[in-house]
Design an enzyme around this catalytic site. Structure first.
Site: not given
Ligand code: URA
Length: 234
Positions: A101
């Site tokens: 993310d």
């Molecule tokens: N889980 C999440 O919530 N975000 C990420 O970037 C990776 C795993």
């Protein structure tokens, strides 16, 4: 050489995606719309994908990058945000193996090997991914048990996770979370389901490849043994 292999070794996409492009008529060989199964001679045939000429590279590249918070993992961002590809000074077109993310930091693997990227990111591959999670407040043993068993969201249970309490730091808690899948926002969803705010989410390991001593924004080539281990799902 089979056309889908020619395209994937040009760093355009995986062989499976190449077949989709061929089926949708977006691939021309010497000016003629190609079929799945078309054979090409890489020394003399001219292959266009979406109107652009592509050529196989024998130079397969594999890097690990410390993605900082505030970067997207997309090739371009419609909101003009910075992308991880701006951090890497490499001429070849690279793919990220899965995504983190925008607000997550940590280990991401980049490669121009489309088949490798697709294989590793596929949900059935189930390679371990380890995250450090920092939350506001403390966590109860019963909440850890819920995370481990798999939280239920809208009647659906997320997969089990390995969750360990690492340290309580004043009014914050640091945990280690190991998951195998690549479900979007999986770790954030887990903590949201138990009402905990994540302050920091950082991926520190994929299989046996660790973030190690990289600093934010730094990258380095993977060692041959790291590539082999990842290919073997370790
Ligand atoms: N889980 C999440 O919530 N975000 C990420 O970037 C990776 C795993």
């Amino acid at each position: 050489m089979r056309l889908n292999k020619f395209i994937s070794s040009s760093g355009v996409c995986s062989r499976r995606k190449a077949d989709e492009l061929i089926e949708s008529g977006k691939v021309l060989v010497n000016g003629v719309v190609a079929n799945v199964g078309t054979q090409v001679d890489e020394r003399k045939d001219k292959v266009l994908v979406n109107g652009q000429e592509v050529k196989p590279t024998s130079n397969l590249l594999y890097f690990k990058l410390f993605k900082p918070k505030g970067f997207t993992c997309t090739a371009s961002d419609e909101r003009g945000r910075r992308t991880i590809f701006e951090l890497v000074d490499v001429k070849e077109r690279l793919f990220s193996v899965g995504r983190l993310d925008y607000n997550t930091e940590g280990l991401i693997i980049l490669t121009n090997d489309g088949d490798f990227a697709q294989k590793l990111a596929h949900p059935s591959y189930e390679i371990e991914k380890e995250y450090i999670v920092k939350i506001e407040g403390k966590i109860l043993e019963s909440e850890l048990a819920v995370l481990r068993k798999g939280v239920v969201i809208d009647g659906e249970r997320l997969p089990r996770a390995g969750v360990k309490l690492v340290k309580v730091e004043g009014d914050r808690t640091r945990l280690s979370v190991v998951i195998h899948e690549g479900i979007n926002h999986q770790v954030r969803k887990m903590f949201e389901a138990i009402g905990k705010d994540i302050i920091l989410l950082k991926r520190v390991r994929i299989g046996s490849v660790k973030l190690g001593g990289l600093k934010r924004g730094e990258y380095r080539p993977l060692k041959a043994e790291e590539i082999t281990a990842l290919m073997e799902g370790k």
